[in-house]
Design a protein around this motif. Structure first.
Motif, PDB file in Angstrom:
ATOM      1  N   THR A 193       0.849  -1.190   0.000  1.00 54.47           N
ATOM      2  CA  THR A 193       0.000   0.000   0.000  1.00 54.47           C
ATOM      3  C   THR A 193       0.877   1.230   0.000  1.00 54.47           C
ATOM      4  O   THR A 193       1.800   1.352   0.813  1.00 54.47           O
ATOM      5  CB  THR A 193      -0.921   0.024   1.218  1.00 54.47           C
ATOM      6  N   VAL A 194       0.618   2.139  -0.914  1.00 46.68           N
ATOM      7  CA  VAL A 194       1.391   3.369  -1.022  1.00 46.68           C
ATOM      8  C   VAL A 194       0.441   4.547  -0.880  1.00 46.68           C
ATOM      9  O   VAL A 194      -0.773   4.442  -1.110  1.00 46.68           O
ATOM     10  CB  VAL A 194       2.137   3.448  -2.360  1.00 46.68           C
ATOM     11  N   THR A 195       0.998   5.690  -0.506  1.00 40.30           N
ATOM     12  CA  THR A 195       0.218   6.911  -0.329  1.00 40.30           C
ATOM     13  C   THR A 195       0.535   7.871  -1.456  1.00 40.30           C
ATOM     14  O   THR A 195       1.696   8.248  -1.663  1.00 40.30           O
ATOM     15  CB  THR A 195       0.532   7.575   1.020  1.00 40.30           C
ATOM     16  N   ALA A 196      -0.480   8.264  -2.187  1.00 43.09           N
ATOM     17  CA  ALA A 196      -0.324   9.200  -3.294  1.00 43.09           C
ATOM     18  C   ALA A 196      -0.159  10.615  -2.750  1.00 43.09           C
ATOM     19  O   ALA A 196      -0.436  10.888  -1.568  1.00 43.09           O
ATOM     20  CB  ALA A 196      -1.551   9.121  -4.206  1.00 43.09           C
ATOM     21  N   PRO A 197       0.313  11.568  -3.585  1.00 45.36           N
ATOM     22  CA  PRO A 197       0.479  12.939  -3.124  1.00 45.36           C
ATOM     23  C   PRO A 197      -0.774  13.571  -2.547  1.00 45.36           C
ATOM     24  O   PRO A 197      -0.690  14.466  -1.701  1.00 45.36           O
ATOM     25  CB  PRO A 197       0.931  13.675  -4.396  1.00 45.36           C
ATOM     26  N   ASP A 198      -1.968  13.099  -2.971  1.00 48.07           N
ATOM     27  CA  ASP A 198      -3.201  13.664  -2.431  1.00 48.07           C
ATOM     28  C   ASP A 198      -3.613  13.021  -1.116  1.00 48.07           C
ATOM     29  O   ASP A 198      -4.672  13.327  -0.560  1.00 48.07           O
ATOM     30  CB  ASP A 198      -4.342  13.549  -3.447  1.00 48.07           C
ATOM     31  N   GLY A 199      -2.783  12.103  -0.609  1.00 50.70           N
ATOM     32  CA  GLY A 199      -3.052  11.489   0.687  1.00 50.70           C
ATOM     33  C   GLY A 199      -3.854  10.215   0.637  1.00 50.70           C
ATOM     34  O   GLY A 199      -4.025   9.558   1.667  1.00 50.70           O
ATOM     35  N   THR A 200      -4.318   9.848  -0.528  1.00 53.65           N
ATOM     36  CA  THR A 200      -5.105   8.624  -0.635  1.00 53.65           C
ATOM     37  C   THR A 200      -4.187   7.415  -0.739  1.00 53.65           C
ATOM     38  O   THR A 200      -3.073   7.494  -1.256  1.00 53.65           O
ATOM     39  CB  THR A 200      -6.032   8.667  -1.859  1.00 53.65           C
ATOM     40  N   GLY A 201      -4.660   6.295  -0.246  1.00 53.36           N
ATOM     41  CA  GLY A 201      -3.880   5.073  -0.304  1.00 53.36           C
ATOM     42  C   GLY A 201      -4.256   4.231  -1.498  1.00 53.36           C
ATOM     43  O   GLY A 201      -5.434   4.178  -1.890  1.00 53.36           O
ATOM     44  N   HIS A 202      -3.269   3.589  -2.080  1.00 49.88           N
ATOM     45  CA  HIS A 202      -3.503   2.708  -3.220  1.00 49.88           C
ATOM     46  C   HIS A 202      -2.777   1.390  -2.979  1.00 49.88           C
ATOM     47  O   HIS A 202      -1.631   1.384  -2.513  1.00 49.88           O
ATOM     48  CB  HIS A 202      -3.002   3.328  -4.521  1.00 49.88           C
ATOM     49  N   VAL A 203      -3.437   0.306  -3.293  1.00 52.31           N
ATOM     50  CA  VAL A 203      -2.816  -1.007  -3.198  1.00 52.31           C
ATOM     51  C   VAL A 203      -2.200  -1.346  -4.548  1.00 52.31           C
ATOM     52  O   VAL A 203      -2.878  -1.318  -5.583  1.00 52.31           O
ATOM     53  CB  VAL A 203      -3.839  -2.085  -2.796  1.00 52.31           C
ATOM     54  N   LEU A 204      -0.904  -1.638  -4.524  1.00 52.90           N
ATOM     55  CA  LEU A 204      -0.194  -2.036  -5.734  1.00 52.90           C
ATOM     56  C   LEU A 204       0.140  -3.518  -5.664  1.00 52.90           C
ATOM     57  O   LEU A 204       0.495  -4.031  -4.603  1.00 52.90           O
ATOM     58  CB  LEU A 204       1.105  -1.240  -5.889  1.00 52.90           C
ATOM     59  N   HIS A 205       0.016  -4.189  -6.797  1.00 47.87           N
ATOM     60  CA  HIS A 205       0.370  -5.598  -6.900  1.00 47.87           C
ATOM     61  C   HIS A 205       1.614  -5.685  -7.787  1.00 47.87           C
ATOM     62  O   HIS A 205       1.534  -5.468  -8.994  1.00 47.87           O
ATOM     63  CB  HIS A 205      -0.791  -6.399  -7.491  1.00 47.87           C
ATOM     64  N   ASP A 206       2.737  -5.962  -7.168  1.00 43.62           N
ATOM     65  CA  ASP A 206       4.009  -5.986  -7.887  1.00 43.62           C
ATOM     66  C   ASP A 206       4.366  -7.403  -8.324  1.00 43.62           C
ATOM     67  O   ASP A 206       4.212  -8.359  -7.558  1.00 43.62           O
ATOM     68  CB  ASP A 206       5.128  -5.445  -7.003  1.00 43.62           C
ATOM     69  N   VAL A 207       4.864  -7.494  -9.541  1.00 47.00           N
ATOM     70  CA  VAL A 207       5.355  -8.744 -10.101  1.00 47.00           C
ATOM     71  C   VAL A 207       6.876  -8.672 -10.121  1.00 47.00           C
ATOM     72  O   VAL A 207       7.447  -7.714 -10.644  1.00 47.00           O
ATOM     73  CB  VAL A 207       4.807  -8.945 -11.531  1.00 47.00           C
ATOM     74  N   VAL A 208       7.541  -9.665  -9.528  1.00 50.20           N
ATOM     75  CA  VAL A 208       9.002  -9.694  -9.482  1.00 50.20           C
ATOM     76  C   VAL A 208       9.485 -11.023 -10.055  1.00 50.20           C
ATOM     77  O   VAL A 208       9.178 -12.084  -9.505  1.00 50.20           O
ATOM     78  CB  VAL A 208       9.536  -9.509  -8.051  1.00 50.20           C
ATOM     79  N   VAL A 209      10.202 -10.957 -11.154  1.00 45.70           N
ATOM     80  CA  VAL A 209      10.779 -12.152 -11.765  1.00 45.70           C
ATOM     81  C   VAL A 209      12.262 -11.896 -11.998  1.00 45.70           C
ATOM     82  O   VAL A 209      12.645 -10.914 -12.642  1.00 45.70           O
ATOM     83  CB  VAL A 209      10.092 -12.510 -13.090  1.00 45.70           C
ATOM     84  N   ARG A 210      13.074 -12.793 -11.466  1.00 48.40           N
ATOM     85  CA  ARG A 210      14.526 -12.741 -11.685  1.00 48.40           C
ATOM     86  C   ARG A 210      14.941 -14.064 -12.317  1.00 48.40           C
ATOM     87  O   ARG A 210      14.510 -15.130 -11.898  1.00 48.40           O
ATOM     88  CB  ARG A 210      15.276 -12.516 -10.387  1.00 48.40           C
ATOM     89  N   ALA A 211      15.794 -13.975 -13.352  1.00 52.04           N
ATOM     90  CA  ALA A 211      16.234 -15.174 -14.067  1.00 52.04           C
ATOM     91  C   ALA A 211      17.686 -15.060 -14.460  1.00 52.04           C
ATOM     92  O   ALA A 211      18.197 -13.962 -14.699  1.00 52.04           O
ATOM     93  CB  ALA A 211      15.357 -15.405 -15.298  1.00 52.04           C
ATOM     94  N   THR A 212      18.347 -16.223 -14.537  1.00 48.91           N
ATOM     95  CA  THR A 212      19.730 -16.299 -14.976  1.00 48.91           C
ATOM     96  C   THR A 212      19.783 -16.915 -16.365  1.00 48.91           C
ATOM     97  O   THR A 212      19.175 -17.960 -16.609  1.00 48.91           O
ATOM     98  CB  THR A 212      20.559 -17.168 -14.006  1.00 48.91           C
ATOM     99  N   ARG A 213      20.520 -16.279 -17.257  1.00 48.08           N
ATOM    100  CA  ARG A 213      20.655 -16.807 -18.614  1.00 48.08           C
ATOM    101  C   ARG A 213      21.685 -17.932 -18.614  1.00 48.08           C
ATOM    102  O   ARG A 213      22.835 -17.738 -18.209  1.00 48.08           O
ATOM    103  CB  ARG A 213      21.082 -15.716 -19.584  1.00 48.08           C
ATOM    104  N   ILE A 214      21.283 -19.101 -19.063  1.00 47.47           N
ATOM    105  CA  ILE A 214      22.147 -20.276 -18.940  1.00 47.47           C
ATOM    106  C   ILE A 214      22.710 -20.731 -20.287  1.00 47.47           C
ATOM    107  O   ILE A 214      23.468 -21.708 -20.333  1.00 47.47           O
ATOM    108  CB  ILE A 214      21.393 -21.445 -18.281  1.00 47.47           C
ATOM    109  N   THR A 215      22.365 -20.050 -21.378  1.00 46.27           N
ATOM    110  CA  THR A 215      22.874 -20.430 -22.701  1.00 46.27           C
ATOM    111  C   THR A 215      23.312 -19.183 -23.447  1.00 46.27           C
ATOM    112  O   THR A 215      22.999 -18.051 -23.079  1.00 46.27           O
ATOM    113  CB  THR A 215      21.797 -21.139 -23.546  1.00 46.27           C
TER     114      THR A 215
END
Length: 216
Positions: A193-215
């Motif tokens: 949950t983050v707070t916007a400049p106007d003071g309202t709260g917003h729920v963000l859904h973050d996608v995190v993908v980390r990968a190693t290149r093997i070829t």
């Protein structure tokens, strides 16, 4: 209202003083902090060459440079890059950073990188195709770090409803990488949950993908 993520959009976005990070108010200490996943996901990597694809105003670039990486920040917006360079200068950054104005849909780097990261970047192309494109810029043995939003109801941190093709899940993002070429190290969704400049709260859904290149 839906929109296209073209150069005009991003110039306007940054000219209006948009947040360096979704939900972070400009001018606050948090505005100079990298995205909340960068430290954790790069902590075990040996610094080398790095590219931030869609670097915006450069918070992640500056953080990586301070942690020993030789960093290139690429973005379509000249306004964002000017702000990034000014931010680096104001912070007394004493290492070399390369800033490149580039349309990531057509631009090709001159060499691959040990780390390619992209955080909340949206070009004028289908999102998964963009992730596959930047994945091609990772050197063998290198790391790809994708950080994005799973948009729900337009709460994307940009104040407008993004196109449907900009919305991807963690499973879709991971599946976009050929398992014959990539080892998935992280595939997670996080809610914050983050707070916007106007003071309202917003729920963000973050996608995190980390990968190693093997070829090659």
């Amino acid at each position: 209202m839906e929109h296209d993520f073209d150069k005009d959009y991003w110039e306007h976005h940054w000219e209006q003083g948009a947040q360096a990070q979704p939900g972070v108010e400009p001018g606050t200490p948090e505005a100079d902090q990298p995205n909340p996943y960068l430290d954790h996901e790069t902590a075990d990597l040996t610094p080398g060459t790095a590219l931030d694809a869609g670097c915006g105003t450069g918070t992640d670039v500056i953080w990586l440079a301070r942690h020993g990486w030789q960093v290139t920040g690429a973005d379509i917006s000249r306004t964002a890059l000017d702000q990034a360079a000014a931010r680096a200068a104001a912070q007394g950054l004493d290492v070399d950073v390369t800033w490149i104005e580039a349309d990531l849909v057509s631009w090709q780097p001159e060499h691959p990188f040990d780390l390619v990261t992209t955080a909340y970047a949206h070009p004028v192309m289908e999102q998964l195709a963009f992730y596959r494109r930047v994945a091609g810029w990772v050197a063998p043995g290198g790391t790809l770090l994708i950080i994005g939003h799973r948009h729900d109801g337009g709460a994307a941190g940009h104040g407008e409803q993004p196109p449907a093709e900009a919305t991807v899940s963690v499973s879709q993002t991971a599946a976009a990488l050929d398992p014959a070429q990539w080892l998935i190290d992280t595939a997670e969704e996080h809610e914050r949950t983050v707070t916007a400049p106007d003071g309202t709260g917003h729920v963000l859904h973050d996608v995190v993908v980390r990968a190693t290149r093997i070829t090659e």
